[in-house]
Enzyme design. Sequence first.
Site, PDB file in Angstrom:
ATOM      1  N   ALA A  10       0.823  -1.219   0.000  1.00  0.00           N
ATOM      2  CA  ALA A  10       0.000   0.000   0.000  1.00  0.00           C
ATOM      3  C   ALA A  10       0.853   1.265   0.000  1.00  0.00           C
ATOM      4  CB  ALA A  10      -0.939   0.001   1.210  1.00  0.00           C
ATOM      5  N   CYS A  11       2.157   1.114   0.137  1.00  0.00           N
ATOM      6  CA  CYS A  11       3.077   2.255   0.245  1.00  0.00           C
ATOM      7  C   CYS A  11       3.827   2.453  -1.072  1.00  0.00           C
ATOM      8  CB  CYS A  11       4.062   1.992   1.385  1.00  0.00           C
ATOM      9  SG  CYS A  11       5.432   3.153   1.474  1.00  0.00           S
TER      10      CYS A  11
END
Length: 140
Positions: A10-11
């Site tokens: 998600a980063c």
Amino acid sequence: MDIIIYHNPACGTSRNTLALIRHLGIEPHVVEYMKTPPTRALIADMVDRMGVPLRDVLRQKGTPYAELGLDDETLTDDQLLDAVEAHPVLLNRPIVVTPAGVKLCRPSEAVLDLLPGVPLKPFVKEDGEVIIDDAGNRVR
């Protein structure tokens, strides 16, 4: 070359770091640390190998850092490790482990410091930022 990346898909920084490692022809062992958190002993070992204070690898933004009062400078490393063990999101990412060392790779191109001797080829981050130019030179 044996490489481990403690990754959060998600980063963006973590995705760019993983993409850069793969772009250079290396398939790392990917540990999605939110699904499989490293043990407190492993975290302590990695931080020790980085040569930085534990606080330097804690993530504040988007985490319960403030609510847990982790800005209290009197907290010990054991107390901080307790918090990370209970809330793995507090561990900043990506952390990369190679034979050349261990590093929190923020920005993502910091991973290049852990890959000495690996031939560089042009690479552009997700957002269009050039990291390695057409001549194979590191831009940043």
